[in-house]
Design an enzyme around this catalytic site. Sequence first.
Site, PDB file in Angstrom:
ATOM      1  N   PRO A   1       0.801  -1.227   0.000  1.00 13.87           N
ATOM      2  CA  PRO A   1       0.000   0.000   0.000  1.00 13.87           C
ATOM      3  C   PRO A   1       0.831   1.273   0.000  1.00 13.87           C
ATOM      4  O   PRO A   1       0.361   2.326  -0.437  1.00 13.87           O
ATOM      5  CB  PRO A   1      -0.816  -0.118   1.295  1.00 13.87           C
ATOM      6  CG  PRO A   1      -0.801  -1.556   1.650  1.00 13.87           C
ATOM      7  CD  PRO A   1       0.509  -2.077   1.161  1.00 13.87           C
TER       8      PRO A   1
ATOM      9  N   GLU B   1       0.347  -8.922   7.873  1.00 11.14           N
ATOM     10  CA  GLU B   1       0.397  -7.514   8.281  1.00 11.14           C
ATOM     11  C   GLU B   1       1.364  -6.691   7.429  1.00 11.14           C
ATOM     12  O   GLU B   1       1.131  -5.525   7.168  1.00 11.14           O
ATOM     13  CB  GLU B   1       0.810  -7.421   9.754  1.00 11.14           C
ATOM     14  CG  GLU B   1       0.804  -6.005  10.315  1.00 11.14           C
ATOM     15  CD  GLU B   1      -0.582  -5.412  10.397  1.00 11.14           C
ATOM     16  OE1 GLU B   1      -0.690  -4.171  10.483  1.00 11.14           O
ATOM     17  OE2 GLU B   1      -1.571  -6.180  10.378  1.00 11.14           O
TER      18      GLU B   1
ATOM     19  N   ARG C   1       0.101  -7.528 -21.758  1.00 11.03           N
ATOM     20  CA  ARG C   1      -0.656  -7.118 -22.945  1.00 11.03           C
ATOM     21  C   ARG C   1       0.082  -6.088 -23.781  1.00 11.03           C
ATOM     22  O   ARG C   1      -0.285  -5.845 -24.935  1.00 11.03           O
ATOM     23  CB  ARG C   1      -2.036  -6.594 -22.532  1.00 11.03           C
ATOM     24  CG  ARG C   1      -2.008  -5.288 -21.769  1.00 11.03           C
ATOM     25  CD  ARG C   1      -3.366  -4.950 -21.184  1.00 11.03           C
ATOM     26  NE  ARG C   1      -4.418  -4.987 -22.164  1.00 11.03           N
ATOM     27  CZ  ARG C   1      -4.670  -4.007 -23.031  1.00 11.03           C
ATOM     28  NH1 ARG C   1      -3.908  -2.932 -23.022  1.00 11.03           N
ATOM     29  NH2 ARG C   1      -5.651  -4.106 -23.889  1.00 11.03           N
TER      30      ARG C   1
ATOM     31  N   ASP D   1      -4.945   2.359 -26.221  1.00  9.27           N
ATOM     32  CA  ASP D   1      -5.554   2.195 -24.906  1.00  9.27           C
ATOM     33  C   ASP D   1      -5.759   3.519 -24.188  1.00  9.27           C
ATOM     34  O   ASP D   1      -5.013   4.477 -24.389  1.00  9.27           O
ATOM     35  CB  ASP D   1      -4.654   1.329 -24.005  1.00  9.27           C
ATOM     36  CG  ASP D   1      -4.778  -0.141 -24.321  1.00  9.27           C
ATOM     37  OD1 ASP D   1      -5.771  -0.522 -24.946  1.00  9.27           O
ATOM     38  OD2 ASP D   1      -3.873  -0.901 -23.939  1.00  9.27           O
TER      39      ASP D   1
END
Length: 262
Positions: free
Chosen positions: A103, A130, A168, A183
């Site tokens: 994160p 954790e 991709r 894209d």
Amino acid sequence: MRIDIVTIFPEMFEGVINNSILGRARREGLVEINLIDFRAYSNNKHNTVDDTPYGGGGGMVLKPEPIFSAVEELTGSVRAGTVEVEGGEAPATARPRVILTCPQGEVFSQAKALDFASEEHLVIIAGHYEGYDERIRQYLVTDEISIGDYVLTGGEIPAMVIVDSVTRLLPGVLGNDTSAVLDSFREGLLEYPHYTRPAEFRGWKVPDVLLSGHHGNVERWRRKESFRRTLVRRPDLLQGRELSKEDRKLLDEVMREENQTN
């Protein structure tokens, strides 16, 4: 490209990497994707890879030894600054990118996917519990990546996102090499709307310009609608953007039209 995924839940990846575009790319030899269970590198009989945090607190923390050992075997080096080669050491540029999903990392973007797609070898560490022993961040990885400001149960899904978005972009994977070029986010703009047959469905018609056969007008419409969609949905992507004279004209047209509509 070779992608090694270091995880304690390799079975979570099987459906993703063996089906659809990723599965075909693997079968055709366009990408090599390996799953490495770092429990196999644990130094105890119970294959334990986590422990309680020093200083107390809830949750379990992934131990450094198994992850260092797994990545060392995959890359040939534990040290983040150099790689060992015959006769000495080489700069870190010769070392595969080692990506930690977490994160606190840089938010993943199309630009980062393009960056990773230019590499020959990626190692992705998908953690759980954790968190990680801080020495993994400090001395092993080259990149820390987050896929957004929310909490997941582990790093497996972010690892899947990275693998999919990078693969991709590799030559031949999509079949039509223009698909990845057009894209959303490739140019920092959202993609224009798409239509297919029938030309009229429940009274809703395909824009006439797309049926005109005039390629120049079609391209101009697509570029303009790309600006429109970006302005309406993600105006932040236009802030500080340098525009050509033609793009500035298209954006001004869109802004006038949207102001009139509102």
